[in-house]
Scaffold this motif. Structure first.
Motif, mmCIF file in Angstrom:
data_model
loop_
_atom_site.group_PDB
_atom_site.id
_atom_site.type_symbol
_atom_site.label_atom_id
_atom_site.label_comp_id
_atom_site.label_asym_id
_atom_site.label_seq_id
_atom_site.Cartn_x
_atom_site.Cartn_y
_atom_site.Cartn_z
ATOM 1 N N HIS A 1 0.838 -1.204 0.000
ATOM 2 C CA HIS A 1 0.000 0.000 0.000
ATOM 3 C C HIS A 1 0.869 1.248 0.000
ATOM 4 N N THR A 2 0.459 2.195 -0.847
ATOM 5 C CA THR A 2 1.155 3.475 -0.877
ATOM 6 C C THR A 2 0.306 4.464 -0.104
ATOM 7 N N LEU A 3 0.924 5.161 0.820
ATOM 8 C CA LEU A 3 0.184 6.143 1.601
ATOM 9 C C LEU A 3 0.057 7.420 0.784
ATOM 10 N N ILE A 4 -1.154 7.962 0.800
ATOM 11 C CA ILE A 4 -1.396 9.230 0.111
ATOM 12 C C ILE A 4 -1.068 10.326 1.115
#
Length: 164
Positions: A1-4
């Motif tokens: 998961h890429t954090l926004i």
């Protein structure tokens, strides 16, 4: 998961919140418009009912006038028959018969005018009923628009909540 990044989430949240508020304002405006349309429909229905009552009263009055005309015509006939039997009263009875005949003609002319007026009122009532039908259709369209706007608003709110 890429954090926004929080800034992007915050900006997106503010943008969606602004959109939600705009949609809410549009929904409120549509609800006001729908309420005004419903009120106009009710006014037209009340006017149509009033016209219906007036039309019934008018028809009863026309029926009474017709009966009175027939009654007067019978009296004329009776007077003419009596005139043949009573030679001394012939001229008096003829004058009365002519007066009654004139009254019958006047009442029949008035009845004809009443019939024309009844026809005119009936056409206006039909026109009013058509207006009511058109307003009912418009009202249904507005209701559908409000429902769509509410669904869109709910979707946007859910989206904003998911982002938060």
């Amino acid at each position: 998961h890429t954090l926004i990044p929080r800034e992007e989430v915050s900006a997106a949240s503010e943008e969606l919140t602004s959109e939600v508020e705009s949609l809410q304002e549009q929904c409120d405006a549509l609800r006001r418009e729908e309420a005004a349309a419903r009120q106009r429909v009710e006014q037209l229905r009340a006017a149509a009912e009033e016209r219906g009552r007036a039309q019934q009263e008018f028809a009863a009055s026309a029926e009474q006038a017709q009966q009175r005309a027939q009654e007067l015509q019978r009296k004329v006939t009776d007077l003419e028959t009596s005139a043949g039997l009573l030679a001394a009263e012939v001229s008096e009875k003829r004058a009365a018969a002519e007066e009654l005949a004139g009254s019958v003609d006047a009442k029949q002319a008035a009845l004809a005018r009443l019939d024309e007026e009844l026809h005119s009122k009936s056409q206006r009532l039909q026109s009013s009923e058509q207006d009511t039908s058109r307003l009912d259709l418009a009202l249904a369209g507005l209701h559908e628009e409000v429902s769509r706007a509410e669904r869109t608003l709910q979707q946007r709110l859910t989206h904003v909540q998911d982002l938060e």
